[in-house]
Scaffold this motif. Structure first.
Motif, short mmCIF file in Angstrom:
data_model
loop_
_atom_site.label_atom_id
_atom_site.label_comp_id
_atom_site.label_asym_id
_atom_site.label_seq_id
_atom_site.Cartn_x
_atom_site.Cartn_y
_atom_site.Cartn_z
N UNK A 1 0.84 -1.21 0.00
CA UNK A 1 0.00 0.00 0.00
C UNK A 1 0.86 1.24 0.00
N UNK A 2 0.29 2.34 -0.51
CA UNK A 2 0.96 3.65 -0.39
C UNK A 2 -0.07 4.69 0.03
N UNK A 3 0.36 5.63 0.86
CA UNK A 3 -0.50 6.74 1.27
C UNK A 3 0.03 7.98 0.57
N UNK A 4 -0.86 8.72 -0.09
CA UNK A 4 -0.42 9.93 -0.80
C UNK A 4 0.17 10.93 0.20
N UNK A 5 1.27 11.56 -0.19
CA UNK A 5 1.96 12.45 0.74
C UNK A 5 1.58 13.91 0.57
N UNK A 6 0.88 14.20 -0.51
CA UNK A 6 0.50 15.60 -0.74
C UNK A 6 -0.79 15.62 -1.53
N UNK A 7 -1.38 16.80 -1.60
CA UNK A 7 -2.60 16.96 -2.37
C UNK A 7 -2.35 16.61 -3.83
N UNK A 8 -1.18 17.02 -4.35
CA UNK A 8 -0.93 16.75 -5.78
C UNK A 8 -0.76 15.26 -6.02
N UNK A 9 -0.19 14.54 -5.03
CA UNK A 9 -0.10 13.08 -5.18
C UNK A 9 -1.50 12.45 -5.16
N UNK A 10 -2.34 12.95 -4.27
CA UNK A 10 -3.73 12.46 -4.21
C UNK A 10 -4.42 12.66 -5.56
N UNK A 11 -4.22 13.86 -6.09
CA UNK A 11 -4.88 14.16 -7.38
C UNK A 11 -4.35 13.26 -8.49
N UNK A 12 -3.05 12.96 -8.45
CA UNK A 12 -2.47 12.09 -9.48
C UNK A 12 -3.07 10.68 -9.39
N UNK A 13 -3.33 10.22 -8.17
CA UNK A 13 -3.93 8.89 -8.01
C UNK A 13 -5.36 8.87 -8.54
N UNK A 14 -6.11 9.94 -8.24
CA UNK A 14 -7.47 10.03 -8.80
C UNK A 14 -7.42 10.10 -10.31
N UNK A 15 -6.37 10.79 -10.83
CA UNK A 15 -6.28 10.92 -12.29
C UNK A 15 -6.09 9.55 -12.95
N UNK A 16 -5.36 8.68 -12.28
CA UNK A 16 -5.20 7.31 -12.80
C UNK A 16 -6.58 6.66 -12.91
N UNK A 17 -7.34 6.74 -11.82
CA UNK A 17 -8.68 6.13 -11.82
C UNK A 17 -9.56 6.75 -12.90
N UNK A 18 -9.50 8.07 -13.02
CA UNK A 18 -10.41 8.74 -13.97
C UNK A 18 -9.94 8.63 -15.42
N UNK A 19 -8.72 8.15 -15.62
CA UNK A 19 -8.24 7.98 -16.99
C UNK A 19 -8.66 6.64 -17.59
N UNK A 20 -9.22 5.77 -16.77
CA UNK A 20 -9.58 4.45 -17.30
C UNK A 20 -10.57 4.54 -18.46
N UNK A 21 -11.67 5.34 -18.32
CA UNK A 21 -12.60 5.41 -19.46
C UNK A 21 -11.92 5.90 -20.74
N UNK A 22 -11.00 6.86 -20.61
CA UNK A 22 -10.32 7.38 -21.79
C UNK A 22 -9.35 6.35 -22.36
N UNK A 23 -8.65 5.65 -21.46
CA UNK A 23 -7.67 4.65 -21.93
C UNK A 23 -8.36 3.52 -22.67
N UNK A 24 -9.53 3.09 -22.18
CA UNK A 24 -10.21 2.00 -22.87
C UNK A 24 -10.74 2.47 -24.22
N UNK A 25 -11.11 3.75 -24.32
CA UNK A 25 -11.56 4.27 -25.61
C UNK A 25 -10.40 4.27 -26.61
N UNK A 26 -9.18 4.61 -26.11
CA UNK A 26 -8.00 4.58 -26.98
C UNK A 26 -7.73 3.16 -27.49
N UNK A 27 -8.04 2.19 -26.65
CA UNK A 27 -7.77 0.79 -26.99
C UNK A 27 -8.75 0.26 -28.04
#
Ligand code: FAD
Ligand code: ZN
Length: 466
Positions: A311-337
């Motif tokens: 496990x990892x715990x985000x150390x900053x707000x920007x790290x938190x946002x980057x993790x959410x961005x991974x989750x929210x990029x799934x719909x776009x990534x599957x469209x690219x595929x």
């Protein structure tokens, strides 16, 4: 007077569009449905919406309401007949009132969700509804589809957040049901009838919504789990330890994360090799340090219990946002595929492990090599269980040849576990036949009676839902 003349009278000639490129209103977000409207009409107030509805009722002309046009089931665009009026609420976009003591916000239906979040935040308050389309979708659309999103685990969906509505009826009457009351047992709940009705019972023109205090800090963590059952065990532990502080719990399979890595190589990939990755979000009234400490102790307990491997715990707000961005990029990534067959299903959380195992097996037995883009709001029992063609196969062809059969396999499994074949996105035109086939005849008969009572001429979004 002709209908177009009456509409111009009602909203001004500049707000009745019949020429030029109208695709922003006539084509849906996924570019799956193309329609042709008699006119795109853009009222700027509730009184103008009522005047439009009166004119359309007099002319027996169908009306398709639309907000941000981000709906995913083909419910907000006109058909190809050229006979339907597209009623856009986008110009009705005023925040009417924020009542800090009552913790409520009253706003026009055409307000963009993100603008409402910002208006509340400017007063130190939280507008808890949040979804990836928030930069475009509107309050009216959120309520008409009873939208969910990423905070349902803590705050519920749009229905749970709504206290009152203002609605223009099919006849052009205005029902002022705007109320900031949390207790009001005076007869049938009309508000709940319109929420989730997808524009088929009335035009939502404004709503009063619940607010909450802004949390002092929001932090995220990622956990690697070996199985879906382990993800469910982690959810139980997180609920017990974080209580109402747990505001998000998203599960992501290895394959959707592989697609994100392939199509967005600059995004972080913190727990490579995990069979399942869980994104946890915690909102805290004290501060970031406390929230992080609580996460660390939760994850230590989960490692000890064996349901988490790393496990990892985000150390900053920007790290938190980057993790959410991974989750929210799934719909776009599957469209690219390539195109895939999308599902938005729910089953009781306790049944998710058995459902995933059974449904994966049934699909792979019938379509060897098929790939599953399985991710979603595990905390709500809601998965976006999407089916991608085998590697190397033509996605569009797979979709056109097998979509119906794949849907039947998935929806039959969903039914076996007492789930729903449409957890978040609604029925629209995409799932209308499924509703007719799968909903109980008693429920369908009651729905049809309600529709006939409120919209006897079948003018509001005809052919959608029912
Ligand atoms: P529209 O698309 O304009 O309309 C949707 C339906 O509501 C149509 O049937 C329309 O006729 C009706 N309608 C719209 N406005 C009114 C009104 N004022 N009165 C009566 N009927 C009306 N949905 C979720 O639930 N959870 C998610 O996490 C989520 N994520 C998304 C992410 C992306 C990238 C996208 C594109 C969509 C997502 N959606 C999600 C679906 C969609 O955003 C939501 O359903 C949203 O609530 C629709 O709002 P809208 O204003 O765009 O409505
Ligand atoms: Zn979703």
């Amino acid at each position: 007077m002709s209908l177009l003349a009456a509409l111009r009278d009602a909203v001004g000639p500049a707000n009745v569009l019949t020429e030029g490129d109208l695709s922003a209103w006539e084509r849906d977000w996924r570019k799956r449905w193309n329609g042709q409207a008699l006119a795109v009409v853009r009222p700027g107030s509730t009184a103008e919406v009522a005047a439009v509805m009166k004119a359309c009722a007099a002319a027996r002309t169908a009306v398709v309401p639309q907000g941000g046009n981000t709906g995913l089931v083909g419910g907000g665009v006109p058909d190809m007949s050229g006979t339907q009026v597209l009623l856009s609420l986008q110009r009705c976009n005023r925040v009417r009132d924020i009542d800090e003591a009552n913790l409520t916000l009253t706003a026009d239906a055409g307000c963009v969700l993100q603008a409402l979040q910002d208006a509340a935040a400017a007063r130190g308050l939280l507008f808890p509804l949040s979804l990836a389309a928030e930069g475009s979708c509107t309050l009216g659309g959120n309520l008409a589809t009873n939208a969910g999103g990423t905070q349902v685990l803590r705050w519920g969906n749009a229905r749970d957040l709504c206290l009152g509505l203002e609605v223009v009826t099919a006849q052009g009457e205005v029902w002022d049901g705007l109320s900031g009351l949390r207790k009001d047992n005076t007869g049938y709940d009309l508000r709940d009838l319109f929420i989730g009705s997808e524009g088929t019972l009335g035009i939502i023109t404004a709503a009063t919504m619940k607010l909450a205090p802004l949390p002092a800090a929001t932090t995220t963590a990622l956990a690697a789990c070996g199985s879906v059952a382990d993800c469910v065990a982690l959810l139980k532990l997180a609920r017990a330890r974080l209580g109402a502080g747990l505001t998000g719990f998203e599960m992501m399979g290895a394959f959707p994360l592989e697609l994100v890595g392939r199509h967005f190589p600059t995004l972080p990939r913190p727990l490579p090799g995990a069979a399942w990755t869980v994104l946890l979000e915690q909102s805290d009234t004290e501060g970031e340090a406390q929230a992080r400490a609580r996460f660390e102790s939760l994850l230590e307990a989960a490692l000890e219990a064996g349901c988490v491997q790393d496990a990892v715990v985000a150390e900053s707000l920007s790290q938190s946002q980057a993790l959410w961005q991974v989750r929210e990029s799934i719909p776009l990534a599957q469209a690219e595929e390539g195109l895939n067959i999308k599902h938005d299903i729910s089953v009781p959380v306790s049944a998710i492990p058995a459902f995933v195992e059974a449904c994966d097996a049934a699909l792979k037995a019938r379509w060897p090599g098929v790939r599953l883009v399985n991710f979603g709001h595990l905390g709500d029992g809601n998965l976006h269980y999407n089916v991608q063609a085998p590697a190397g196969a033509d996605g569009a062809r797979f979709l056109s040849e097998h979509e119906h059969a794949v849907n039947q396999v998935v929806f039959d499994e969903v039914a076996r576990y007492k789930g729903s074949f449409s957890a978040e996105h609604g029925i629209g035109s995409l799932k209308r036949d499924e509703l007719a086939a799968r909903k109980s005849p008693v429920a369908l008969a009651m729905m049809r009676s309600i529709k006939a009572a409120l919209d006897p001429l079948n003018l509001l979004n005809p052919g959608r839902v029912l």
